[in-house]
Design a protein around this motif. Structure first.
Motif, mmCIF file in Angstrom:
data_model
loop_
_atom_site.group_PDB
_atom_site.id
_atom_site.type_symbol
_atom_site.label_atom_id
_atom_site.label_comp_id
_atom_site.label_asym_id
_atom_site.label_seq_id
_atom_site.Cartn_x
_atom_site.Cartn_y
_atom_site.Cartn_z
ATOM 1 N N GLY A 1 0.789 -1.273 0.005
ATOM 2 C CA GLY A 1 0.135 -0.128 0.054
ATOM 3 C C GLY A 1 0.826 1.152 -0.029
ATOM 4 N N VAL A 2 2.109 1.234 0.454
ATOM 5 C CA VAL A 2 2.953 2.260 0.391
ATOM 6 C C VAL A 2 4.220 2.373 -0.418
ATOM 7 N N ARG A 3 4.077 1.003 -1.354
ATOM 8 C CA ARG A 3 5.245 1.086 -2.247
ATOM 9 C C ARG A 3 5.495 2.005 -3.256
ATOM 10 N N HIS A 4 4.410 2.519 -3.578
ATOM 11 C CA HIS A 4 4.438 3.695 -4.808
ATOM 12 C C HIS A 4 4.289 5.014 -4.236
ATOM 13 N N ALA A 5 4.205 5.499 -2.744
ATOM 14 C CA ALA A 5 4.137 6.293 -1.944
ATOM 15 C C ALA A 5 5.561 6.803 -1.786
ATOM 16 N N TRP A 6 5.711 8.081 -1.419
ATOM 17 C CA TRP A 6 6.774 8.654 -0.751
ATOM 18 C C TRP A 6 6.720 8.965 0.898
ATOM 19 N N LEU A 7 7.657 8.093 1.295
ATOM 20 C CA LEU A 7 7.388 7.944 2.965
ATOM 21 C C LEU A 7 8.692 8.585 3.464
ATOM 22 N N LEU A 8 8.861 9.601 4.118
ATOM 23 C CA LEU A 8 9.798 10.177 4.740
ATOM 24 C C LEU A 8 9.946 9.489 6.426
ATOM 25 N N ASP B 1 -7.000 20.676 9.261
ATOM 26 C CA ASP B 1 -7.040 21.359 7.707
ATOM 27 C C ASP B 1 -5.713 21.772 7.206
ATOM 28 N N ALA B 2 -4.513 21.846 7.992
ATOM 29 C CA ALA B 2 -3.451 22.063 7.729
ATOM 30 C C ALA B 2 -2.296 21.138 8.232
ATOM 31 N N LEU B 3 -1.368 20.585 7.671
ATOM 32 C CA LEU B 3 -0.394 19.837 8.105
ATOM 33 C C LEU B 3 0.781 20.630 8.436
ATOM 34 N N PRO B 4 1.688 20.323 9.072
ATOM 35 C CA PRO B 4 3.018 20.821 9.433
ATOM 36 C C PRO B 4 3.874 20.501 8.425
ATOM 37 N N ASP B 5 5.031 21.123 8.233
ATOM 38 C CA ASP B 5 5.926 21.058 7.125
ATOM 39 C C ASP B 5 6.671 19.590 7.341
ATOM 40 N N PRO B 6 6.425 18.889 6.354
ATOM 41 C CA PRO B 6 7.088 17.535 6.477
ATOM 42 C C PRO B 6 8.366 17.503 6.845
ATOM 43 N N ALA B 7 9.353 18.606 6.495
ATOM 44 C CA ALA B 7 10.801 18.730 6.855
ATOM 45 C C ALA B 7 10.868 19.308 8.123
ATOM 46 N N SER C 1 6.291 11.258 6.957
ATOM 47 C CA SER C 1 5.336 11.799 6.390
ATOM 48 C C SER C 1 5.075 10.950 5.130
ATOM 49 N N TYR C 2 3.733 11.094 4.522
ATOM 50 C CA TYR C 2 3.334 10.170 3.383
ATOM 51 C C TYR C 2 2.645 11.075 2.446
ATOM 52 N N ARG C 3 2.970 10.713 1.287
ATOM 53 C CA ARG C 3 2.286 11.492 -0.026
ATOM 54 C C ARG C 3 2.408 10.622 -1.120
ATOM 55 N N ASP C 4 1.141 10.509 -1.768
ATOM 56 C CA ASP C 4 1.277 9.933 -3.128
ATOM 57 C C ASP C 4 2.045 10.696 -3.964
ATOM 58 N N PRO C 5 2.712 10.015 -4.968
ATOM 59 C CA PRO C 5 3.482 10.887 -6.154
ATOM 60 C C PRO C 5 2.690 11.785 -6.849
ATOM 61 N N GLY C 6 3.217 12.998 -6.861
ATOM 62 C CA GLY C 6 2.480 14.231 -7.576
ATOM 63 C C GLY C 6 1.588 14.683 -6.718
ATOM 64 N N LYS C 7 1.217 14.559 -5.522
ATOM 65 C CA LYS C 7 0.190 15.110 -4.676
ATOM 66 C C LYS C 7 0.805 15.790 -3.262
ATOM 67 N N ALA C 8 -0.053 16.319 -2.937
ATOM 68 C CA ALA C 8 0.395 16.913 -1.550
ATOM 69 C C ALA C 8 0.699 15.989 -0.359
ATOM 70 N N THR C 9 1.273 16.354 0.674
ATOM 71 C CA THR C 9 1.457 15.431 2.001
ATOM 72 C C THR C 9 0.067 15.129 2.363
ATOM 73 N N ALA C 10 -0.069 13.805 2.709
ATOM 74 C CA ALA C 10 -1.630 13.310 3.182
ATOM 75 C C ALA C 10 -1.465 13.298 4.694
ATOM 76 N N ALA C 11 -0.367 12.592 5.187
ATOM 77 C CA ALA C 11 -0.325 12.663 6.632
ATOM 78 C C ALA C 11 1.279 12.767 7.229
ATOM 79 N N VAL C 12 1.393 13.003 8.398
ATOM 80 C CA VAL C 12 2.432 13.311 9.107
ATOM 81 C C VAL C 12 2.497 12.537 10.393
ATOM 82 N N VAL C 13 3.645 12.326 10.853
ATOM 83 C CA VAL C 13 3.805 11.628 12.167
ATOM 84 C C VAL C 13 4.439 12.571 13.125
#
Length: 319
Positions: free
Chosen positions: A4-11, A217-223, A230-242
């Motif tokens: 499920g996260v293989r094609h996502a960007w996970l930091l 409504d707004a996520l922290p900066d993933p950096a 953090s999790y985001r699908d390729p080409g999309k905005a960040t979807a979740a952060v820890v």
């Protein structure tokens, strides 16, 4: 990483920067390594754990367990084969990246040396070796091993360490002649390949992120420094952060918030499960260790390295 996260960007920044394990036994000496504060790990990130280990590995037979009074030191299982002994340790380490495991291994070598010198035991240390254990399904398990001997006692000794599911798993063995450090290392490595393939470790606590989930409504900066992953699908905005507070999911992704939290658990805190899923089935050839962690007292000092040297006699039989 699961499909499920293989094609996502996970930091997973925490895996690269999280401090190494924190534990120390009665025979060990201090070191300069970093330790994950016990107040964050025990009774926090981990509230309960279940460990399944094999009762027999080749000619090595488990005969007893020792739970260290300080929970940071974990549990030791004593195996015997004739006059020879091998102790298998399980102790909480938190997230482990390869470079952190290397730090733990180096600290272990230094502490074995210091403990021998403090007790006036002659010691001859080999060099640490990074290896890959053949684990479950042929997967390579990163590990470190060390051969040594106590010339005055005519005993060979060996240590091997790997990480699994927020825990460190370590073997220490000792044997009289004709064993040598090299021959004992080979035996310990074969032993730990069986352990790596069979051991099961599951935990729950704050590591189970779906119970610490917030849609925002707004996520922290993933950096940002406070973001562990953090999790985001390729080409999309960040979807979740820890963060230390839990997982935050963007409102646009609310429909799959729990799924995202579960995927982040698998990547960041492997082996962490929901509280209702922690009880395992125990096969006849395995034994279960059940651990409930308390929040450490405020005056508990952080300890820096795993138990070393000659363990105390185990206190309780395995049955």
């Amino acid at each position: 990483m699961r499909p499920g996260v293989r094609h996502a960007w996970l930091l997973a920044a925490a895996l690269a920067s999280a401090p190494a394990a924190s534990a120390e036994g009665p025979d060990s000496a201090g070191d300069d390594g970093q330790g994950l504060p016990a107040s964050l790990l025990l009774g926090g990130l981990l509230s309960e754990s279940r460990v399944l280990y094999p009762l027999q590995v080749g000619d090595w037979r488990a005969v007893s367990e020792q739970r260290f009074p300080d929970q940071r030191y974990g549990v030791a299982v004593r195996y015997v084969d004739g006059e020879r002994w091998l102790d298998l340790y399980f102790y909480p380490g938190g997230p482990q990246a390869p470079e952190l495991l290397a730090q733990v291994a180096r600290a272990e070598r230094e502490n074995i040396d210091a403990a021998a010198r403090e007790s006036d035991r002659g010691i001859r240390l080999g060099e640490l070796q990074e290896i890959g254990l053949a684990g479950e399904g042929g997967a390579q398990v990163p590990a470190w091993r060390l051969g040594l001997e106590y010339p005055g006692e005519q005993r060979a000794s060996a240590m091997l360490l790997f990480a699994r599911n927020l825990y460190l798993v370590k073997a220490r063995a000792s044997a009289p002649p004709p064993a040598t450090p090299a021959s004992l290392l080979a035996e310990v490595q074969a032993f730990m390949e069986v352990v790596a393939a069979q051991v099961r470790i599951a935990s729950t606590g704050e590591c189970w992120l779906p119970e610490r989930l917030e849609v925002v409504d707004a996520l922290p900066d993933p950096a940002a420094p406070q973001v562990f992953a953090s999790y985001r699908d390729p080409g999309k905005a960040t979807a979740a952060v820890v963060t230390a507070a839990g997982v935050q999911v963007a409102r646009a992704e609310a429909a799959r918030a729990e799924g995202l939290a579960t995927e982040l658990v698998a990547a960041l805190y492997p082996g962490c499960v929901a509280p209702e899923a922690i009880e395992p089935e125990v096969p006849p050839h395995m034994r279960e260790i059940r651990i409930e962690y308390r929040i450490p007292a405020a005056d508990d000092s952080d300890r820096r390295s795993p138990p070393v040297g000659r363990p105390r006699p185990p206190l309780r039989g395995t049955g």
